[in-house]
Design a protein around this motif. Sequence first.
Motif, PDB file in Angstrom:
ATOM      1  N   PRO A  60       6.889 -12.068  12.129  1.00 33.54           N
ATOM      2  CA  PRO A  60       7.511 -11.666  10.864  1.00 33.54           C
ATOM      3  C   PRO A  60       6.512 -11.396   9.741  1.00 33.54           C
ATOM      4  CG  PRO A  60       8.782 -13.420  11.858  1.00 33.54           C
ATOM      5  CD  PRO A  60       7.546 -13.277  12.690  1.00 33.54           C
ATOM      6  N   GLU A  61       5.490 -12.218   9.619  1.00 35.99           N
ATOM      7  CA  GLU A  61       4.524 -12.017   8.529  1.00 35.99           C
ATOM      8  C   GLU A  61       3.753 -10.716   8.697  1.00 35.99           C
ATOM      9  OE1 GLU A  61       4.207 -13.563   5.666  1.00 35.99           O
ATOM     10  OE2 GLU A  61       5.986 -14.674   6.329  1.00 35.99           O
ATOM     11  N   ARG A 103       6.085  -7.889   7.728  1.00 37.64           N
ATOM     12  CA  ARG A 103       6.234  -7.807   6.267  1.00 37.64           C
ATOM     13  C   ARG A 103       5.002  -7.187   5.619  1.00 37.64           C
ATOM     14  NH1 ARG A 103       8.198 -13.263   6.963  1.00 37.64           N
ATOM     15  NH2 ARG A 103      10.474 -13.345   6.774  1.00 37.64           N
ATOM     16  N   GLU A 104       3.834  -7.567   6.093  1.00 35.45           N
ATOM     17  CA  GLU A 104       2.591  -7.038   5.524  1.00 35.45           C
ATOM     18  C   GLU A 104       2.491  -5.535   5.751  1.00 35.45           C
ATOM     19  OE1 GLU A 104      -1.040  -6.632   3.670  1.00 35.45           O
ATOM     20  OE2 GLU A 104       0.340  -8.345   3.639  1.00 35.45           O
ATOM     21  N   SER A 150       5.025  -3.528   3.640  1.00 37.94           N
ATOM     22  CA  SER A 150       5.033  -3.818   2.201  1.00 37.94           C
ATOM     23  C   SER A 150       4.906  -2.568   1.334  1.00 37.94           C
ATOM     24  CB  SER A 150       3.910  -4.799   1.853  1.00 37.94           C
ATOM     25  OG  SER A 150       2.638  -4.238   2.164  1.00 37.94           O
ATOM     26  N   TYR A 166      15.779  -6.095   2.826  1.00 35.06           N
ATOM     27  CA  TYR A 166      14.587  -6.489   3.571  1.00 35.06           C
ATOM     28  C   TYR A 166      14.879  -7.397   4.771  1.00 35.06           C
ATOM     29  CZ  TYR A 166      12.065  -4.540  -0.397  1.00 35.06           C
ATOM     30  OH  TYR A 166      11.581  -3.690  -1.359  1.00 35.06           O
ATOM     31  N   LEU A 202      13.617  -6.352   8.485  1.00 36.99           N
ATOM     32  CA  LEU A 202      12.777  -7.206   9.325  1.00 36.99           C
ATOM     33  C   LEU A 202      13.430  -7.441  10.687  1.00 36.99           C
ATOM     34  CD1 LEU A 202      10.355  -9.075   9.766  1.00 36.99           C
ATOM     35  CD2 LEU A 202      11.651 -10.899   8.615  1.00 36.99           C
TER      36      LEU A 202
END
Length: 209
Positions: A176-177, A180-181, A184, A193, A197
């Motif tokens: 997930p991170e 998101r990055e 962005s 969002y 995701l």
Amino acid sequence: MDSQAHSDRYGGTVSGVSRRTVLGAGAGVTAASLVPLRLEAQEQAPAPLQEAGPTTHISFQVNGEQVEMDVDSRSSLLDLLRERLALTGTKKGCDHGQCGACTVHLDGRAVSSCLTMAGKVDGRRVTTIEGLASGGELHPMQQAFIDNDALQCGYCTPGQIMSAVACVTEGHATDPESIREFMSGNICRCGAYVGILAAVSQAAETMKG
């Protein structure tokens, strides 16, 4: 307002038809009708105004079709797609490369078409949102956005999907991170969002095959 009326208005079901069904049907119809609509738009569109300025001849592929034309050397890829080729799925948002609404793929990599000069695509491959579906079959990422209600007004959705496909194909959809990055740079003013995701995560699994 009674509960049934409230459900019909806000719950996404009217006469047994869900919001997801409407979105899926609409996406399928759109994918099937893009080519004739684009050809019709090109035939009916008035000739562009001739502006003083240098032009350059370019030859490139867009969604698998070879295109040759003279373009104003100052024009952007975004304006070329929308105004000359009638590929209006690519949206003009901020026009400064800050919102991601105009994202397309250039030789398989995500770029902001508003910041890409039209003359720079000579000899290259451009893919827009119209080129993702195969006939009447949606791309796994398009289907995932529908399945996860990853949109509200839909204006940013083409750019979100194009970036999301690149996120997966470039190997960034590992957690997930990381998703998101990578995503962005794509702004959703509706705040969808969570669904975005979930859609990228779902499509990443499907696209592995």
